[in-house]
Design a protein around this motif. Structure first.
Motif, short mmCIF file in Angstrom:
data_model
loop_
_atom_site.label_atom_id
_atom_site.label_comp_id
_atom_site.label_asym_id
_atom_site.label_seq_id
_atom_site.Cartn_x
_atom_site.Cartn_y
_atom_site.Cartn_z
N GLU A 104 0.83 -1.21 0.00
CA GLU A 104 0.00 0.00 0.00
C GLU A 104 0.86 1.26 0.00
OE1 GLU A 104 -3.20 0.25 -0.34
OE2 GLU A 104 -3.57 -1.90 -0.39
N GLU A 105 1.95 1.25 0.78
CA GLU A 105 2.81 2.43 0.87
C GLU A 105 4.18 2.12 0.27
OE1 GLU A 105 3.12 3.82 4.82
OE2 GLU A 105 0.96 4.12 5.11
N LEU A 106 4.70 3.09 -0.49
CA LEU A 106 6.01 2.97 -1.13
C LEU A 106 6.15 1.60 -1.81
CD1 LEU A 106 8.27 4.52 1.65
CD2 LEU A 106 7.20 5.68 -0.27
N PRO A 107 5.34 1.35 -2.81
CA PRO A 107 5.32 0.00 -3.42
C PRO A 107 6.49 -0.29 -4.35
CG PRO A 107 3.81 1.44 -4.58
CD PRO A 107 4.35 2.25 -3.43
N VAL A 108 7.28 0.71 -4.73
CA VAL A 108 8.36 0.51 -5.69
C VAL A 108 9.69 0.42 -4.95
CG1 VAL A 108 9.56 1.43 -7.71
CG2 VAL A 108 7.08 1.71 -7.48
N ALA A 109 10.43 -0.64 -5.23
CA ALA A 109 11.76 -0.84 -4.63
C ALA A 109 12.81 -0.70 -5.71
CB ALA A 109 11.85 -2.21 -3.99
N ARG A 110 13.85 0.05 -5.42
CA ARG A 110 14.97 0.18 -6.34
C ARG A 110 16.06 -0.79 -5.91
NH1 ARG A 110 14.18 6.60 -7.21
NH2 ARG A 110 12.78 6.36 -8.99
N ILE A 111 16.42 -1.67 -6.82
CA ILE A 111 17.27 -2.82 -6.50
C ILE A 111 18.60 -2.69 -7.24
CG2 ILE A 111 17.45 -5.33 -6.48
CD1 ILE A 111 15.18 -4.21 -4.78
N ALA A 112 19.70 -2.90 -6.51
CA ALA A 112 21.02 -3.05 -7.13
C ALA A 112 21.23 -4.53 -7.36
CB ALA A 112 22.11 -2.47 -6.23
N VAL A 113 21.11 -4.96 -8.62
CA VAL A 113 21.20 -6.37 -8.96
C VAL A 113 22.67 -6.77 -9.00
CG1 VAL A 113 20.55 -8.12 -10.64
CG2 VAL A 113 19.10 -6.11 -10.31
N ASP A 114 22.97 -7.96 -8.50
CA ASP A 114 24.35 -8.45 -8.42
C ASP A 114 24.80 -8.97 -9.78
OD1 ASP A 114 26.80 -9.24 -7.58
OD2 ASP A 114 26.11 -10.97 -6.42
N ILE A 115 25.03 -8.06 -10.69
CA ILE A 115 25.51 -8.37 -12.04
C ILE A 115 26.62 -7.39 -12.38
CG2 ILE A 115 24.90 -8.45 -14.49
CD1 ILE A 115 22.08 -9.20 -13.67
N SER A 116 27.76 -7.92 -12.80
CA SER A 116 28.94 -7.08 -13.03
C SER A 116 29.10 -6.64 -14.47
CB SER A 116 30.20 -7.84 -12.59
OG SER A 116 30.15 -8.13 -11.22
N LEU A 117 28.01 -6.51 -15.20
CA LEU A 117 28.07 -6.03 -16.58
C LEU A 117 27.97 -4.52 -16.59
CD1 LEU A 117 25.80 -8.71 -18.26
CD2 LEU A 117 28.29 -8.62 -18.22
N ALA A 118 28.91 -3.87 -17.28
CA ALA A 118 28.98 -2.41 -17.21
C ALA A 118 27.74 -1.75 -17.78
CB ALA A 118 30.24 -1.94 -17.96
N HIS A 119 27.13 -2.32 -18.82
CA HIS A 119 25.96 -1.65 -19.42
C HIS A 119 24.70 -1.86 -18.58
CE1 HIS A 119 25.30 -5.75 -20.81
NE2 HIS A 119 24.10 -5.42 -21.25
N LEU A 120 24.77 -2.68 -17.56
CA LEU A 120 23.64 -2.87 -16.64
C LEU A 120 23.95 -2.33 -15.25
CD1 LEU A 120 22.57 -6.51 -17.63
CD2 LEU A 120 21.63 -4.34 -18.45
N ASP A 121 24.92 -1.45 -15.17
CA ASP A 121 25.34 -0.91 -13.87
C ASP A 121 24.44 0.25 -13.48
OD1 ASP A 121 26.79 -0.56 -11.56
OD2 ASP A 121 28.30 0.72 -12.50
N ARG A 122 23.22 -0.07 -13.09
CA ARG A 122 22.25 0.92 -12.65
C ARG A 122 21.19 0.19 -11.83
NH1 ARG A 122 21.49 -0.09 -18.06
NH2 ARG A 122 19.42 -0.85 -18.68
N PRO A 123 20.46 0.89 -10.97
CA PRO A 123 19.39 0.23 -10.22
C PRO A 123 18.18 -0.04 -11.10
CG PRO A 123 19.52 2.54 -9.63
CD PRO A 123 20.67 2.28 -10.53
N PHE A 124 17.42 -1.08 -10.74
CA PHE A 124 16.21 -1.45 -11.45
C PHE A 124 15.04 -1.41 -10.48
CE2 PHE A 124 19.62 -3.24 -13.92
CZ PHE A 124 19.23 -3.02 -15.24
N ASP A 125 13.86 -1.03 -11.02
CA ASP A 125 12.67 -0.90 -10.19
C ASP A 125 11.87 -2.19 -10.20
OD1 ASP A 125 11.89 2.60 -10.91
OD2 ASP A 125 13.46 1.66 -9.74
N TYR A 126 11.40 -2.57 -9.02
CA TYR A 126 10.54 -3.72 -8.85
C TYR A 126 9.41 -3.34 -7.90
CZ TYR A 126 13.99 -6.83 -11.02
OH TYR A 126 14.84 -7.43 -11.90
#
Length: 738
Positions: A71-93
């Motif tokens: 109900e509150e703050l439903p979006v989580a920003r996740i730092a995924v454990d992947i060492s690929l440079a082009h994916l070096d950013r947080p993802f929303d879940y």
């Protein structure tokens, strides 16, 4: 905050696995149904939930068992454990309502990414997502323990940018692996009482109150031997952020000085972090801290503790039950609350160099932490590196040294081989490995205590050559150097281990060999014959001595493994100086002086130290005068003239020639960048035979260092997105350039 683009991108290396749409919730018609209509990627949502987690058009018609967002703050920003440079950013879940209480910022989670379950850290929770596509749900919360603090997460991001690395790689260095049993352990009453005492600013039981002033300036203790020492402690006690490069006096007093600075910081209500080179130094500082602070106010973090115990102590720091930490390089990311002081001892030791990507150095990381937290910084050692001198000249730190009168009172008497008076009595003094002056100094000192003998090479005879033509002896199979393990052993290859019992010189056919370089074991054997009846002990890679007693003995040690003596060594012999000074390394002179001074600092005041090196060399003269500051300033000025680190910033690129040129073609180098090389480099152990490896250096002015790191990281991202088969090893400001 950057979020996912929602594309159909898969992780390179996982392409042969079934391509499951990331957003398909388990239990809804099976994985993959509806994949033709939905986007694949980390940003996909489930049916009936919008990007903001608000109920959508079909929300009232959810299938039975469908997951609902919190109900509150439903979006989580996740730092995924992947060492690929082009994916070096947080993802929303999306956070499902059943995980709402557990999904706290800093906890470990599992998410579905590119069809696979991967680990990650929850950075923050927000009300809305910037991603326009659908968001998938968190799969589960691995542990509700908030192990990643906002301060460490922000620091990790800055370190990744500084070293052209990825956020995931830095987090692997910053946060130790989880131990569920340790997390579930109840807090001991003694630990809880210690935490309450820290919060209240009270002294722990056993802390010496005599060293604390109730309403005035802190007692300086050993810092009174330095003119600026008391003012440094006063600034720490007042909550300010003094930064100093400390050139310590010889002797064992450096541990007490560090402990006094930590005690003052803790009394001011802030935390302290001490990083040293190895476990033996950790034990010495740990003992000094316990004597200064009492029990329960600090923890020691080393790899020797084992994963469970190290995680237990790390959790004590994260939970605030310990406010002071001492450890090796991995402790530079320790989550000390309200950090007030960072200490780095012997920053020139190559043990501080992190061997894992992105190869951060504790000196840079601790400097960043001190700047970000407004904490004090103390970078110390018996000598001074050019990097620390750069900090002083830039005005970031002040010099903290003793006056010359005090230095002369406590320094040993250093003599070098080849003085005119020695040559008049002994014509072979310049060429002999153990000249008469060293022999006499050792014989006289053995009457009053132990004598330290420093030998640069370990082993017995690490290098041999033909006894007739002096051609280096090499293995017939791999062309590696041959060595001798003992006086009765056959030559063997140091690369492949092959026994060369039938070796003969390929140039002249001679079958006898001679020693080119003598190791510590052979030196101990020779000294045992030269000093009959005197015990000879060795300290090196195979077995490092912790301490030696005051009785007469010869202690043969490799650099860095010298054990301290209870009452100090009566004398020290620094042999084979040409081996250290002759290394093909930019830092050869600086490193040689550091190793010499660390060994000589274990000698009693006015005790003799004999160095087997040419007396006209700058490093030898700096040792004779005990003046590492002038040597470091001169070395830095020379490097500034020719454009070498630390006056300039450099990046090292190591891979095959094709991969290096591909990376350089994709890199938008900053103005003033200069590419040196590439040149061939030896293949690492385990490399494919015949695989060519080269190294290129990219040099830029110091002010363009961040631009260079950013450009290389962007180029790495381009190659990563192309799914390049070969990885280019990128190191910013490496210790070794050759």
């Amino acid at each position: 905050m950057t979020t996912s683009g929602g594309g159909a991108e898969l992780i390179p290396g996982l392409d042969d696995l079934p391509r499951v749409p990331v957003g398909e919730p388990e239990g809804e018609d099976g994985p993959g149904k509806g994949a033709g209509k939905a986007r694949t990627g980390a940003g996909q949502d489930t049916k009936g939930a919008t990007k903001n987690g608000v109920k959508g058009k079909g929300a009232g018609k959810r299938a039975k068992g469908a997951r609902r967002p919190a109900e509150e703050l439903p979006v989580a920003r996740i730092a995924v454990d992947i060492s690929l440079a082009h994916l070096d950013r947080p993802f929303d879940y999306l956070v499902p309502d059943e995980l709402d209480a557990k999904a706290v910022p800093g906890c470990r989670v599992r998410v579905r990414f590119a069809g696979q379950l991967v680990d990650g850290f929850l950075l923050e929770r927000v009300a809305e997502s910037d991603h326009e596509g659908r968001l998938s749900f968190l799969e589960r919360v691995t542990s509700p323990e908030p192990v990643l603090s906002p301060e460490i997460a922000s620091l990790a991001r800055e370190v990744a940018e500084r070293y052209a690395g990825t956020f995931a790689d830095v987090l692997r260095l910053a946060v130790p692996p989880r131990h569920a049993r340790v997390e579930a352990e109840p807090v001991k009453p003694s630990e809880a009482e210690g935490a309450e005492a820290e919060a209240g600013g009270d002294s722990a039981e056993g802390a010496p109150d005599a060293e604390r002033n109730a309403g005035g300036e802190p007692q300086p203790g050993v810092w009174s031997e330095y003119p600026a020492g008391p003012s440094f402690l006063t600034a720490l006690a007042a909550g300010r952020a003094p930064r100093a490069v400390w050139t310590a006096l010889p002797g064992p007093g450096w541990t007490a000085a560090i402990a006094r600075a930590v005690a003052v910081t803790l009394d001011a209500g802030r935390g302290a972090l001490v990083v040293v080179a190895d476990g033996r130094d950790v034990a010495r500082v740990d003992k000094a801290l316990e004597a200064e602070l009492g029990k329960g106010r600090h923890v020691a973090l080393t790899a020797e503790l084992g994963p469970a115990e190290r995680y237990r102590r790390w959790l004590a720091v994260r939970r605030g039950r310990a406010r002071a930490v001492v450890g090796t390089r991995a402790a530079m990311f320790a989550p000390v609350a309200e950090l007030g002081l960072v200490v780095l001892w012997d920053d020139g030791d190559d043990v501080h160099a992190e061997p894992h990507a992105p190869y951060p150095h504790p000196r840079e990381v601790l400097a960043l932490r001190a700047h970000r937290a407004g904490a004090g910084a103390l970078i110390g050692g018996f000598t001074r590196t050019t990097d620390a001198t750069q900090l002083v000249e830039a005005g970031w730190a002040h010099a903290l040294v003793a006056d010359r009168v005090r230095i002369r009172e406590v320094m040993p008497r250093v003599r070098y081989v080849g003085e005119d008076a020695q040559l008049a009595r002994d014509a072979a003094a310049r060429t002999a490995r153990l000249p008469n002056v060293a022999f006499e100094a050792a014989r006289g000192a053995l009457e009053t205590g132990p004598v330290l003998v420093q030998v640069p090479r370990r082993g017995y005879v690490p290098g041999i050559a033909c006894g007739r033509c002096r051609e280096p002896a090499r293995c017939s199979a791999c062309q590696g150097p041959l060595s001798l393990a003992s006086s009765h052993a056959a030559p063997y290859c140091r690369w492949c281990g092959r026994i060369a019992g039938d070796w003969h010189c390929p140039e002249c056919g001679f079958f006898q060999v001679r020693a080119v370089v003598v190791g510590a074991k052979r030196t101990a054997e020779e000294l045992g014959r030269a000093f009959p009846g005197v015990p000879v002990r060795t300290s090196g890679r195979e077995a490092v001595l912790d301490q030696v007693g005051p009785e007469r003995a010869l202690v043969v040690s490799t650099p860095g493994a010298e054990p301290p003596a209870e009452e100090g060594y009566a004398a020290a012999l620094l042999l084979d100086g040409w081996v250290l000074l002759g290394r093909p390394d930019l830092r050869a002179g600086e490193e040689t002086l550091r190793r010499w001074m660390n060994a000589a600092s274990l000698v009693r005041p006015e005790g003799p130290v004999v160095v087997a090196a040419e007396g006209s060399l700058p490093a030898v003269q700096a040792l004779v005068r005990w003046d590492p500051v002038t040597y470091a300033e001169r070395e830095l000025a020379e490097r500034r003239e020719v454009g070498f680190p630390p006056a300039a910033r450099m990046a090292s690129l190591t891979a095959s020639p094709a991969a290096i040129w591909e990376l350089l073609a994709d890199t938008r180098l900053p103005d003033g960048a200069e590419v040196l090389g590439p040149v061939p480099v030896p293949a690492p152990p385990g490399a494919v035979e015949g695989q060519e490896r080269e190294r290129a250096l990219v040099r830029v002015p110091r002010r363009a260092g961040h631009a260079l790191a950013r450009a290389l990281k962007e180029a790495q991202g381009v190659r990563s997105a192309r799914k390049a088969t070969e990885t280019v090893r990128v190191q910013i400001d490496p210790l070794e350039l050759i």
